[in-house]
Structures are given as C-alpha cells and as structure tokens.
Design a protein around this motif. Structure first.
Motif, PDB file in Angstrom:
ATOM      1  N   PRO A   1       0.820  -1.229   0.000  1.00  0.00           N
ATOM      2  CA  PRO A   1       0.000   0.000   0.000  1.00  0.00           C
ATOM      3  C   PRO A   1       0.846   1.267   0.000  1.00  0.00           C
ATOM      4  O   PRO A   1       0.436   2.291  -0.554  1.00  0.00           O
ATOM      5  CB  PRO A   1      -0.831  -0.129   1.281  1.00  0.00           C
ATOM      6  CG  PRO A   1      -0.104  -1.111   2.130  1.00  0.00           C
ATOM      7  CD  PRO A   1       0.565  -2.043   1.203  1.00  0.00           C
ATOM      8  N   GLY A   2       2.023   1.207   0.633  1.00  0.00           N
ATOM      9  CA  GLY A   2       2.894   2.378   0.614  1.00  0.00           C
ATOM     10  C   GLY A   2       3.290   2.764  -0.800  1.00  0.00           C
ATOM     11  O   GLY A   2       3.210   3.931  -1.197  1.00  0.00           O
ATOM     12  N   ALA A   3       3.721   1.778  -1.594  1.00  0.00           N
ATOM     13  CA  ALA A   3       4.111   2.049  -2.981  1.00  0.00           C
ATOM     14  C   ALA A   3       2.892   2.403  -3.827  1.00  0.00           C
ATOM     15  O   ALA A   3       2.952   3.302  -4.679  1.00  0.00           O
ATOM     16  CB  ALA A   3       4.839   0.833  -3.564  1.00  0.00           C
ATOM     17  N   PHE A   4       1.773   1.700  -3.615  1.00  0.00           N
ATOM     18  CA  PHE A   4       0.549   1.985  -4.364  1.00  0.00           C
ATOM     19  C   PHE A   4       0.092   3.431  -4.156  1.00  0.00           C
ATOM     20  O   PHE A   4      -0.117   4.188  -5.103  1.00  0.00           O
ATOM     21  CB  PHE A   4      -0.572   1.047  -3.912  1.00  0.00           C
ATOM     22  CG  PHE A   4      -0.642  -0.231  -4.694  1.00  0.00           C
ATOM     23  CD1 PHE A   4       0.083  -0.412  -5.852  1.00  0.00           C
ATOM     24  CD2 PHE A   4      -1.444  -1.273  -4.266  1.00  0.00           C
ATOM     25  CE1 PHE A   4       0.023  -1.598  -6.569  1.00  0.00           C
ATOM     26  CE2 PHE A   4      -1.523  -2.461  -4.972  1.00  0.00           C
ATOM     27  CZ  PHE A   4      -0.787  -2.617  -6.124  1.00  0.00           C
TER      28      PHE A   4
ATOM     29  N   LEU B   1       6.338   4.719 -11.887  1.00  0.00           N
ATOM     30  CA  LEU B   1       6.189   5.470 -10.634  1.00  0.00           C
ATOM     31  C   LEU B   1       6.096   4.541  -9.436  1.00  0.00           C
ATOM     32  O   LEU B   1       6.725   4.780  -8.394  1.00  0.00           O
ATOM     33  CB  LEU B   1       4.936   6.362 -10.720  1.00  0.00           C
ATOM     34  CG  LEU B   1       4.981   7.500 -11.749  1.00  0.00           C
ATOM     35  CD1 LEU B   1       3.653   8.244 -11.770  1.00  0.00           C
ATOM     36  CD2 LEU B   1       6.123   8.464 -11.446  1.00  0.00           C
ATOM     37  N   CYS B   2       5.313   3.475  -9.560  1.00  0.00           N
ATOM     38  CA  CYS B   2       5.156   2.551  -8.429  1.00  0.00           C
ATOM     39  C   CYS B   2       6.453   1.793  -8.138  1.00  0.00           C
ATOM     40  O   CYS B   2       6.787   1.542  -6.972  1.00  0.00           O
ATOM     41  CB  CYS B   2       4.019   1.573  -8.709  1.00  0.00           C
ATOM     42  SG  CYS B   2       2.372   2.319  -8.649  1.00  0.00           S
ATOM     43  N   LEU B   3       7.201   1.413  -9.180  1.00  0.00           N
ATOM     44  CA  LEU B   3       8.460   0.713  -8.960  1.00  0.00           C
ATOM     45  C   LEU B   3       9.492   1.614  -8.284  1.00  0.00           C
ATOM     46  O   LEU B   3      10.268   1.163  -7.430  1.00  0.00           O
ATOM     47  CB  LEU B   3       9.013   0.185 -10.281  1.00  0.00           C
ATOM     48  CG  LEU B   3       8.353  -1.087 -10.824  1.00  0.00           C
ATOM     49  CD1 LEU B   3       8.987  -1.489 -12.147  1.00  0.00           C
ATOM     50  CD2 LEU B   3       8.458  -2.227  -9.832  1.00  0.00           C
ATOM     51  N   LEU B   4       9.522   2.886  -8.675  1.00  0.00           N
ATOM     52  CA  LEU B   4      10.445   3.809  -8.010  1.00  0.00           C
ATOM     53  C   LEU B   4      10.096   3.942  -6.531  1.00  0.00           C
ATOM     54  O   LEU B   4      10.992   3.975  -5.675  1.00  0.00           O
ATOM     55  CB  LEU B   4      10.396   5.181  -8.695  1.00  0.00           C
ATOM     56  CG  LEU B   4      11.033   5.255 -10.090  1.00  0.00           C
ATOM     57  CD1 LEU B   4      10.791   6.627 -10.714  1.00  0.00           C
ATOM     58  CD2 LEU B   4      12.541   4.974 -10.011  1.00  0.00           C
ATOM     59  N   MET B   5       8.798   4.012  -6.236  1.00  0.00           N
ATOM     60  CA  MET B   5       8.406   4.104  -4.839  1.00  0.00           C
ATOM     61  C   MET B   5       8.667   2.786  -4.108  1.00  0.00           C
ATOM     62  O   MET B   5       9.013   2.789  -2.920  1.00  0.00           O
ATOM     63  CB  MET B   5       6.929   4.482  -4.730  1.00  0.00           C
ATOM     64  CG  MET B   5       6.590   5.856  -5.288  1.00  0.00           C
ATOM     65  SD  MET B   5       7.705   7.185  -4.728  1.00  0.00           S
ATOM     66  CE  MET B   5       7.461   7.109  -2.963  1.00  0.00           C
ATOM     67  N   SER B   6       8.531   1.644  -4.814  1.00  0.00           N
ATOM     68  CA  SER B   6       8.816   0.361  -4.168  1.00  0.00           C
ATOM     69  C   SER B   6      10.307   0.246  -3.843  1.00  0.00           C
ATOM     70  O   SER B   6      10.689  -0.403  -2.848  1.00  0.00           O
ATOM     71  CB  SER B   6       8.385  -0.796  -5.065  1.00  0.00           C
ATOM     72  OG  SER B   6       9.266  -0.976  -6.154  1.00  0.00           O
ATOM     73  N   LEU B   7      11.152   0.852  -4.672  1.00  0.00           N
ATOM     74  CA  LEU B   7      12.594   0.855  -4.394  1.00  0.00           C
ATOM     75  C   LEU B   7      12.880   1.608  -3.099  1.00  0.00           C
ATOM     76  O   LEU B   7      13.672   1.152  -2.254  1.00  0.00           O
ATOM     77  CB  LEU B   7      13.337   1.491  -5.573  1.00  0.00           C
ATOM     78  CG  LEU B   7      14.860   1.440  -5.538  1.00  0.00           C
ATOM     79  CD1 LEU B   7      15.351   0.001  -5.579  1.00  0.00           C
ATOM     80  CD2 LEU B   7      15.446   2.221  -6.722  1.00  0.00           C
ATOM     81  N   ALA B   8      12.224   2.755  -2.936  1.00  0.00           N
ATOM     82  CA  ALA B   8      12.389   3.504  -1.687  1.00  0.00           C
ATOM     83  C   ALA B   8      11.838   2.713  -0.507  1.00  0.00           C
ATOM     84  O   ALA B   8      12.426   2.713   0.585  1.00  0.00           O
ATOM     85  CB  ALA B   8      11.683   4.858  -1.799  1.00  0.00           C
TER      86      ALA B   8
END
Length: 1023
Positions: free
Chosen positions: A364-367, A466-473
C-alpha cells in the motif's frame, strides 16, 4: 547507498513521518483523483468547416476544398489530410501525429485558414476551425419520450438543457432530435401579383425594418442623452404589421398577403425510444471533472425536474458511463485487493507473520505513493492505471522480499534487528537497484509509443515506473527502518532447508552433473511448445474483444427516399426487435443523410442498451437472434455492430483507393469488391461512393434571361420558394439560443416539380414565366466527393466473418488483388495500419529495452557472458508466453501480448540478477564453480520462488477471468473488466512460470559452463 541507509536509520522518526505523509497524501489523492473508464486521449485531429449556400459538390471541391488544401498541405506534423465536399458544405480534416501540441497546431491551422480565406468565394461563410476532443463526447444520454407533440418535447428538453449547463462540471448539453426554429412566411404568388409585390420587395422590407439604429447622443448643456431608433423584430406581430406597399391611403402589410407561423425547419430525421417519439439530451463533462460526481449531479437535477414534468413523459437513461466506470473500477479495485491478499498469504506462509507484515506494508505504501504522483501529474484513475496496479502488485515486493529474506537470515545468525536490517539493505542495495533499473529500462521505451494506441496505453508504463520507483524507496529505506524499530530478539538457530529445498538441491546437483543433457531436454521442451502453439493457436487480433454494454444496427437502403419513407422502414425494423428481455432500451433514429462515420446508404440506426452482462447471454448471441428476426425484410441490409472498446474505431478492414479520374476510381473499386467477394471472409462491405440517384438541374439561358431583365440569382430565389424557402431576415426571440430565420415559402401543396412550370418572375415588363429562359433536366446525382492528401479517393470498409483473422484475410486479398487502371493505387488503412504500426514499435521497443538491460547488467557484473546469459533467459521465456496463451485459449493480441512480452523481460531479469550476484560473491569467497552454482541455487530458492509466485498469483484473477469481491463477499466470472487484460496476464504469468524454471535450473548450469568455457571471465564485480 550505505550512507543514505545509515542516515535514514539514524533519523528513524523523520523517516517514519515521511512514510506516514506519503500514505495519507496517497489516500487523499485516491479519494479526489478524477475517475473514468477509458483514458482521456487527445484525438490528433483538427477540421476546417466551410459553407456556401446551395453550392454543388463539384463546385464545392473546386471553389472551397482545393484552395484550402493548397494552404494546409504545408503544415508540419500532418499525417493525413482528407477532404469532403457535399451540397452547400465542405470540410478538410487534418490528422496529426499522436501526442501533438494541440494549442500550437490549432494556431498554425488558423493562420493558414486566414491566408486561404482570400481565395474563397466572397459569398462563402467564414471558415470555422474545430478541434476533435474525445473528452467532449457525451458521458450521459437521457431520453424524453411519450405521447406528446414534438414542440412540447423540444421545449422540455431545452429547459432541462439550460438547467444542466448551470452545473459547474457540465461542459455542454446537446439535444438530439431538436429542430432549428424558423418563422415561415407562406405566400400565394397570385395574391402577391394582385398587389403588385415581388419577392425582392418582401426581403428588402423585412431587412430595412429589422434594424437597431444607434442614432447617437444629444448634449444639451444641461445633460447628455443617448438616442436610438429601436426597430428589431421581437415577435410575430412585429412581422405581421410590417408595411409592404402604400396605395393611396391604404397600407398593405405582411398580414394581408401572407400567413405567418412560428415552426421548425423541415425534419432531417425522427427519434424514438421504445417506439415513442423522443428527444435525447447528450451531456458532456468538463475536462478533469469527476465523471461519477458529474452524472450524480445531473441525476439529482432530473429527480427534481421529474415532479414538474407531465406524467406522460418517460425518462430513459440510454447511456451512463458512470455505471460503466463504477463497475470497472470496482472490479479492478477488487482484483487489486485480491492480488495483495494472495501475495501476503504466500509471504506469511513462507516468511512468517512478522516479516510478512513488514513486507506487506510496502505494497500500500508504494501503491498510494504512486497514485499521489499520478494525481500530481494531472492524470485520471482509469482501467489502464488500475490494471497497471494489478500487474505491479507482485513486482512491488520483489526488492522487499530479497531484503527481508536476508535480514531474517542475519537475525537467525544472531545479529540485533537494527544491524540485521541495515546490513541486509546495504548488501542487497545494488542488486535490487540493478533489477529495478532493468525493469524500468523495459517500460521506459513504451512511453514513446506513437499513435492513438500509444496514447491509450502510455498510462501503463507511467504507472509501473512510478510505483516501482516508490517500491525501491520502500525496500531500501522505509522497510529497514520499520524492521529495525519493530525490535525482536536476536536469535540463533539452524537454517536447515525444507523437504522441498532438499528435493531441489538433489535435482540441481544432478542437473549440474549432466548440464548438456539438461539443456537438451529444455530445448526439446521448448520445441514442443512452439510446435503445439503453431498447430493449436487461437489466431491473432489487434485489441481484445470485450463484452459490450450496448450494440446498434445500421439500416441500409438505396433509392431517393424521403425522410418519411426512411422512417417507415426504420419503424418496420424496430417492430421486429421488441420483446427481447435482454434489451433494456431501444433507441431508434431515422436519418435524411448518413453520418460522417457511416456508409452513405445508412437511412437509420437503432441502438440497444443491454442489461448487465451477468444477467444475459453474450451480446453476439443476442445480435444473432435479432438478425434472425429481421432477416426477411425485403429491400434493406442490416449491419449489426457491438460497442467498441479501447482506441480502435470503425471497421477493421479499410482500403483507400486513390488516383485521378472518377471513372477509373469506380472501376478499381468494383474490381476490388468483386475480389473480396471471391476470396471470402469479408462481411458488411461498404464504400463511400455517391449513391446512384437522380438530381434535377435547372439550366438558365443567361442570354434569354437578360432580355427580360432576369439573371441566375433571381431565378434561384424563385426556385427556393418551392424548396427550403428564401431567407428574408433573422431575429432572436426569447427562449432561443440562436437567431431564427424568417423564410418565405409557397404553400405546402405547391411544393413540387410541376410548380416550376407555373412560377413567374417579376421583371420590368411584368410577370414573366421562368420557363421562358429555364429548362429542368434530370442528371446523375453526386452526393459527396472525398479526397485524401489532395487526390480523389474512395474508401472501402469491411468486417471479417466470425472465426476469420483480419491480417490473414488482408494478406490473401493483397495476393489476389486485381489489375487496376493506370494511376490508381490502393493503400491499407484502418486497424491493420494501426496494428502494423504498433507491431513495429513494440519490436523496436523490445530491442531498445534489451540493449538498455544489457548495458545495466554489464555495468553490474562487469561480464559480457553473464549479461548475455540473462538476456537468453528472456528469449527462452517466450515459450512460456505461448504456453500460457495456449492453456488459457487466448488469441495472440498484438498490443496486449506484445506489451506482455516486454513487461515479462523486465520481470525475468530480476531473479537472475540477484542469483548471479550471489554466485559472484561465492566465487570471490573461494568456492569452486560447481559448489558456487549449487549453493547459489539453494540459497536463492526461497526469494526466487517468492518473487515469482507473488507476481503470478497477483495476476491469476485476471488470467482466470475471476473477480473476487472480498468485502461483500461475491464472485464474478468473466467480467468485461477482466476480459481486457486476460491476454496480457496470461502472457506474463505463463512466461514468468517458465522463466522461473529457467532461473532455478538453467542459470546455475550456464554459470557453471561459463566458468569452464571462459576461465577467469566469471563475475568480477565488486558489489
């Protein structure tokens, strides 16, 4: 990365506050982001509209189209210029490259139109430049029907139109079935003759007495006063009392010589809903407005208005996109939730509840962070964005699983939680970054997909990136923080493999012992898959075929039929279609002329709004039933069409026949249509040539007319008394938006061809019969002239028969193409052109993605062999794609499967990168190639299976066409929202399952062989 991770750990409170902010802001963005079914795609088209009252199609081509084309052809970025000339009207349509700068293009077109204006006839109206915008298409269509008169229905519709346009989210409301107002002045020529009044006098009197004269101002020294002479016609009485002639002391007014009435112009067609006369309100929303809120406000207004409408009025919702949006978004959101739950179940089963909870928080954080960025970019929440979230659901946890798995092993080795998570994040940072970068490298080229299809599908790579970049973080920053602060005792223990792990170790040991035999077995299996697919595949298609919510039938008939004769035929077809319980509403409309996207011989359309998909048979069976009911109606042809989804529009087969010479074009068209009939497989074939018919030409002998003081214009004005009427002037009464024409006409009984023999023209020598200098001759009718890129063109369109493939039928037709007259050429357009363009781009994007991934992996491993090894896994995994399509009985979709293969490439490399990185570390620690390959496979078994299984399980609802509502709970099978993505999901799931086998068995074998064949050239990267 070490410094960044340590800094985040040292300031854990700030990092956690940042995560909370992203989640809360993402929730707010999810609540406020506009929702729609399909993405709001700017259609790259601008058209120029020109009008010249009474001009023939031939003269319109010569006087209007050609001068405008001459200026517009120099515009940059124009893919195709098509022109149309018809009676009294002409237009030029410019199709630009998709993704064009609409504002700049509109400005450039207007500049060229201003230049061309000087070359147009002075009598022509000012050219109008219009931009085609799909966002302006109706989102809600409401019909008003019942046993009421036409004026009553129109009045109610106009009142509702004004109220609806007061809603801020509503852009405009069009009324289908509305008719243009006019004041009809009916005169008897004999009465006018008795008073000595001619038609020119009527026009001059009305024009000169329908003026607002600003008489200036008067300054008396004691004040300043403005003066005016009001003379504008405001009511019918103003016209009736208008003086025409003074004889002695008598004044002859309009009321003495004519009958006036407020009415409508002659009908261009009729509309009915469920057999009753109707008008239809078509509501369009403003760009960026939430479709669900817009429709809800309109429905609330209709509920309030219902109380004051007559009881006999029936309100029917013909089309409501908000219902479709609600259903699709609800289904896809359920699938997103299902995907998350399935992923978490697997993670809990393998890693335990504590690690699963931490990993699960990253989804949910990345989503939500991704949705926040989508909202900030000004995009909407649509079906492509939501499917992208499903696609990425299993990928988001890949990095988190790798870090969490290593942190668990560190804790089992006795490390404190904070150190275990920090060491895991630092150790796996570069492999996770490299695997994410390779996935991004796959999706980045898709951002440059050309054409309308590319504009439609671009939301998928944007959302995934965008979601993959946030999942990396989440994996490298926020997850270690959450793991470190969550505490937990450092504990030791053995990490013995499970039974499955022991079985895998024995299998891998045997495979490494006999690497050649294992590879040979794999190649044989791949050959079997390719062979099976070649024999049992389900064909090729451009875009998925989705169960529609509505359908329509085009009624085609030939002959010079009046609008009432056309409507009688439509009524007959309409009667045959009543009584089908699966049809919610039946909206019929007869037409005096076909619409722009219709065959020239379409005389009417009937639209069916179907009940919900789960309560009825498939639309194809319903249409077959309706076709059987209407099969025996003579003299007409019925063309049944389902509602089209996605960017594709029109019939899939489209051929443009271009060249010089009308006769040559007709000959070529006849030959091509005959060939299509011979090769078979084509249905509902049509072309846009003018229909055969008769038109009457009035040939004026100019020399003879001049002897009587007459000319072509005066004859034309008299003729118009018999036809549509002669415009005297205009006025603007209360309750009408546009100016109302005041037209003079003959009585209805006099409006026929015989009347031309009795018409007279006032001249200096008295009333003269127009037959003295005019002949009425029949001639072949020219309805519409069409041009493409400056040449005459005829377009042939067709559907393909059930079970046939568009590409295969076109190839057969092209191989059997007959000889054509000199100077005539045929070009394939329509869906096939879009399909070839998409296929070329996807092939290029795949090649670019492979090169970018190869560069990243060479940088990561410092080894060409290991980079090639990973790329080979991508190529070999295509066998799994075909296997997935075969098992799920899906055709090969050019767009969806093409994207699936590209997306699969980014997913496949992730596990290979982490596995090869571990192998290189073990080699540097001194293990032999055999031992390093064996231990690497066993060590990475759990994370490889976890990342693969989570991605596959996340896609399984789409693969199986299942929609699970966990909150209700409810289960849906084969919903339209899942039909969109079944091909893409099947391709990725099948390819990834096959690629996982390759990763766990073949990659260790190839690493071992690489060390044997290229000693000293193994992985040397310093990770």
């Amino acid at each position: 990365m070490r410094g960044l991770i340590n800094a985040a750990l040292d300031r854990a409170r700030t990092t956690i506050l940042t995560l909370i902010f992203l989640v809360v802001a993402g929730i707010v963005a999810f609540q406020t982001i506009p929702r729609e079914a399909n993405p709001d795609i700017p259609i790259p088209m601008i058209y120029v509209s020109m009008a010249l009252e009474g001009v023939s199609p031939e003269d319109g081509e010569r006087l209007l189209v050609r001068p405008m084309e001459q200026e517009l052809r120099s515009l940059e970025g124009v893919e195709e210029m098509s022109s149309t000339a018809s009676e009294g009207h002409a237009s030029v349509m410019l199709e630009f490259d998709a993704g064009f700068d609409a504002d700049q293009a509109l400005q450039d077109v207007r500049e060229k139109v201003d230049i061309a204006r000087a070359d147009l006839p002075s009598e022509a109206e000012e050219p109008r430049v219009n931009e085609v915008n799909v966002g302006l298409f109706p989102v809600l269509t409401i019909g008003l029907s019942g046993p009421l008169s036409e004026p009553e229905l129109i009045r109610m519709a106009r009142d509702l139109q004004n109220e609806m346009e007061g809603i801020p989210e509503v852009l405009e409301v069009e009324i289908a079935g509305d008719r243009e107002d006019m004041v009809e002045v009916v005169v008897d020529p004999q009465v006018l003759d008795s008073y000595g009044i001619d038609y020119a006098t009527l026009g001059n009197r009305v024009a000169r007495n329908n003026q607002l004269v600003a008489a200036g101002s008067l300054d008396t020294g004691a004040g300043r006063m403005a003066l005016k002479v009001p003379g504008v016609v405001e009511t019918l009485e103003d016209v009736m009392s208008m003086p025409l002639k003074v004889a002695d002391d008598s004044v002859v007014t309009f009321g003495d010589v004519a009958t006036l009435q407020r009415t409508f112009k002659d009908p261009e067609g009729f509309a009915r809903i469920n057999g009753e006369p109707a008008v239809v309100l078509e509501i369009s929303k403003r760009t960026g407005a939430n479709i669900i809120e817009t429709v809800q406000k309109v429905q609330n207004l209709m509920d309030q208005a219902r109380e004051r409408l007559p009881d006999a009025v029936r309100i029917t919702t013909i089309m409501d996109q908000s219902d479709e949006v609600n259903d699709i978004l609800s289904d896809l959101l359920n699938n997103v939730l299902t995907a998350i739950v399935l992923v978490l179940v697997i993670v809990v089963a393998v890693m335990g509840p504590r690690s699963a909870l931490l990993v699960g928080l990253t989804i949910p954080g990345a989503f939500l962070s991704g949705i926040l960025l989508i909202w900030l970019l000004g995009y909407t929440l649509n079906i492509v964005v939501l499917f992208s979230l499903i696609l990425v659901a299993g990928m988001l946890v890949d990095g988190a699983i790798v870090v969490s798995e290593l942190a668990d092993r560190n804790r089992l080795a006795g490390m404190p939680s904070r150190e275990a998570w920090a060491e895991a994040a630092i150790r796996m940072a570069w492999p996770v970054i490299a695997s994410t970068a390779t996935t991004l490298a796959v999706f980045i080229p898709l951002l440059f997909w050309p054409g309308v299809v590319g504009e439609f599908m671009k939301f998928l790579p944007i959302t995934v990136i965008l979601c993959l970049l946030m999942s990396l973080a989440m994996a490298l920053i926020f997850l270690p923080i959450l793991g470190g602060v969550s505490g937990g005792r450092a504990k030791g223990g053995d990490n013995r493999p499970s039974r499955f792990g022991q079985a895998y170790r024995r299998l891998l040991d045997r495979s490494l012992t006999w690497p050649g035999r294992t590879l040979l077995l794999l190649l044989v299996a791949m050959a079997g898959i390719y062979g099976a697919y070649g024999a049992f595949n389900h064909g090729v298609e451009f875009f998925p075929d989705v169960e529609p919510d509505s359908a329509q039938v085009h009624i085609r008939a030939r002959g010079d039929l009046s609008v009432h004769e056309r409507d009688a035929i439509v009524r007959e077809v309409e009667k045959r279609m009543y009584g089908l319980r699966e049809v919610e509403a039946l909206y019929a409309r007869s037409r005096a002329s076909a619409g722009d996207q219709m065959a020239p011989d379409v005389i009417g359309t009937i639209q069916f709004q179907l009940v919900d998909w789960e309560k009825r048979r498939p639309a194809s069976r319903i249409l077959a039933d309706l076709q059987e009911r209407t099969r025996d109606i003579p003299g007409i042809k019925l063309e049944f069409r389902q509602q089209q989804q996605g960017p594709g529009q029109g019939k899939p087969v489209e051929l443009q026949v271009r060249g010089v010479g009308e006769q040559k074009l007709d000959t070529a068209t006849d030959r091509i249509r005959a060939t299509m009939e011979e090769v078979g497989g084509f249905v509902d074939v049509e072309d846009d040539r003018s229909l055969p018919g008769i038109e009457w030409q009035i040939d004026v002998d100019r020399e003879a007319a001049s002897r009587f003081g007459a000319d072509v214009v005066s004859v034309g004005n008299v003729v118009r008394l018999v036809t549509n009427g002669l415009v005297l002037s205009t006025y603007r009464p209360e309750g009408v938006r546009d100016e109302v024409d005041i037209l003079v006409r003959l009585p209805e009984l006099w409006r026929n061809l015989d009347q031309f023999e009795r018409l007279t023209l006032p001249t200096e020598g008295g009333q003269v019969p127009i037959t003295n200098f005019m002949d009425l001759e029949p001639a072949p009718k020219t309805g519409v002239i069409k041009r493409v890129d400056g040449q005459r063109a005829i377009t042939i369109k067709a559907d393909v028969a059930s079970g046939e493939q568009v590409t295969e039928r076109l190839e057969t037709l092209q191989s059997a193409m007959p000889s054509l007259p000199d100077g005539i050429r045929v070009e394939v357009a329509g869906e096939n052109e879009d399909q070839q363009e998409s296929a070329r781009f996807l092939s290029s994007a795949f090649a670019v993605a492979l090169f970018l991934m190869f560069t990243i992996m060479v940088t990561q491993f410092n080894s060409l062999y290991q980079a090639v090894l990973v790329l080979s896994a991508i190529v070999l995994s295509t066998a799994g794609v075909l296997l997935g399509l075969l098992l799920n009985a899906q055709p090969f979709g050019v767009v969806m499967v093409g994207m699936g293969i590209i997306a699969l490439a980014g997913i496949v490399v992730n596990n290979n990168i982490v596995l090869i990185d571990t192998f290189n570390v073990m080699r540097r620690e001194g293990l032999s190639p055999y031992e390093a390959a064996l231990e690497t496979g066993c060590l990475r078994l759990r994370p490889v299976l976890l990342t693969a299984v989570t991605t596959i399980l996340g896609l399984m609802p789409m693969v199986l066409g299942v929609n699970v509502d966990l909150l209700t709970p409810a289960l849906g099978i084969n919903a339209p929202s899942t039909q969109w993505w079944t091909q893409l999901s099947s391709a990725i799931a099948g390819g990834l399952a096959f690629a996982t086998v390759l990763t766990l068995l073949v990659t260790p074998i190839l690493l071992l062989l690489g060390e044997r064949w290229l000693p000293g050239r193994g992985g040397k990267s310093d990770t």
